[in-house]
Design an enzyme around this catalytic site. Structure first.
Site, short mmCIF file in Angstrom:
data_model
loop_
_atom_site.label_atom_id
_atom_site.label_comp_id
_atom_site.label_asym_id
_atom_site.label_seq_id
_atom_site.Cartn_x
_atom_site.Cartn_y
_atom_site.Cartn_z
N HIS A 42 -4.08 6.78 14.05
CA HIS A 42 -3.79 5.49 14.67
C HIS A 42 -2.40 5.00 14.31
CE1 HIS A 42 -5.44 5.19 10.69
NE2 HIS A 42 -5.22 3.90 10.59
N ARG A 43 -2.02 5.16 13.03
CA ARG A 43 -0.69 4.68 12.61
C ARG A 43 0.40 5.57 13.18
NH1 ARG A 43 -1.91 4.36 7.87
NH2 ARG A 43 -2.73 2.26 8.06
N ASP A 87 -1.12 -3.85 10.48
CA ASP A 87 -2.48 -4.17 10.06
C ASP A 87 -3.38 -3.15 10.73
OD1 ASP A 87 -4.04 -6.00 8.41
OD2 ASP A 87 -5.15 -6.34 10.26
N SER A 88 -4.24 -2.58 9.95
CA SER A 88 -5.06 -1.50 10.47
C SER A 88 -6.43 -1.54 9.82
CB SER A 88 -4.39 -0.15 10.22
OG SER A 88 -4.10 0.01 8.84
N PHE A 95 -5.74 8.54 2.35
CA PHE A 95 -6.12 7.40 1.53
C PHE A 95 -7.15 6.58 2.29
CE2 PHE A 95 -2.50 6.19 4.10
CZ PHE A 95 -2.79 4.90 4.54
N GLY A 96 -7.68 5.56 1.64
CA GLY A 96 -8.65 4.69 2.31
C GLY A 96 -9.91 5.42 2.73
N ASN A 99 0.85 -1.18 0.00
CA ASN A 99 0.00 0.00 0.00
C ASN A 99 0.89 1.24 0.00
OD1 ASN A 99 -1.49 2.29 1.06
ND2 ASN A 99 -3.11 0.87 1.63
#
Length: 206
Positions: free
Chosen positions: A188-189, A76-77, A160-161, A16
């Site tokens: 979060h990241r 992983d998120s 993104f996302g 990604n």
């Protein structure tokens, strides 16, 4: 606990591009060389069979470490929506179909929430980062959570996302409306990366 040597080179185990860019920025303080899976095009992506974000992060880090012989970091998120009992969760990237564009994923998600009141749109982004050594052993994990709510429609084109429909608590803008620097401090990241860096700096062992 045995002391662990800080790796001088780490593989970012993600295809990604948005995640890779965020990792490259967030891990810059570590001053270690970062490589990406694009340098190993022959290696297939692992099937994400874990039931939790932690399980999938560890699975991916171990897979790429064993395949490349590199220290590997994987994340992983995903997005958990309260009224949907935590969906889409670990299936966030596959919600509506793995190949479905995020614009369509967001439309499908908003359709599910069309009758939800403002106080029923609580949600959170979660990220778990895992570091595997070249033998595939997990040496470090870190988690970050960002609480917020789902907006009535997408706003903004940054990130993104699901960024355009997620508004973090205490703000009137979505991640999609924020600059990269603003999002990195809140996301979060970003939180998981800061925790990861703290643990790497301590590096008392695992």
């Amino acid at each position: 606990m045995n002391e662990i040597l800080v790796p001088q080179r780490v593989l970012i185990a993600s295809g990604n591009n948005g995640k890779v860019r965020e990792f490259e920025f967030l891990l810059r303080p570590m001053q270690i060389a970062l490589v990406t899976v694009s340098e190993y095009p022959h290696i297939p992506q692992p099937e994400e069979t874990g039931m939790t974000f932690a399980a999938n992060a560890e699975l991916k880090a171990t897979h790429y470490a064993l395949q490349t012989g590199e220290w590997s970091i994987a994340d992983d998120s995903g997005l958990e929506i309260d009224i949907l009992n935590g969906r889409p969760g670990v299936l966030s990237a596959r919600y509506g179909g793995a190949e479905t564009p995020y614009a369509e994923k967001m439309r499908l998600m908003l359709d599910e929430l069309v009758e939800a009141a403002d106080d029923q749109r609580g949600a959170q982004f979660i990220s778990v980062i895992a570091l595997a050594d070249p033998s595939g052993k997990i040496r470090l994990t870190a988690e970050g959570v960002c609480r917020g709510s789902i907006t009535g429609s997408p706003r903004g084109s940054n990130g993104f996302g699901y960024d355009p429909i997620f508004q973090p608590d205490g703000f009137n803008r979505t991640f999609g409306e924020m600059s990269d620097d603003e999002k990195r401090l809140l996301s979060h990241r970003g939180k998981a990366s800061f925790e990861f860096i703290r643990k790497m700096s301590d590096f008392t062992g695992v």
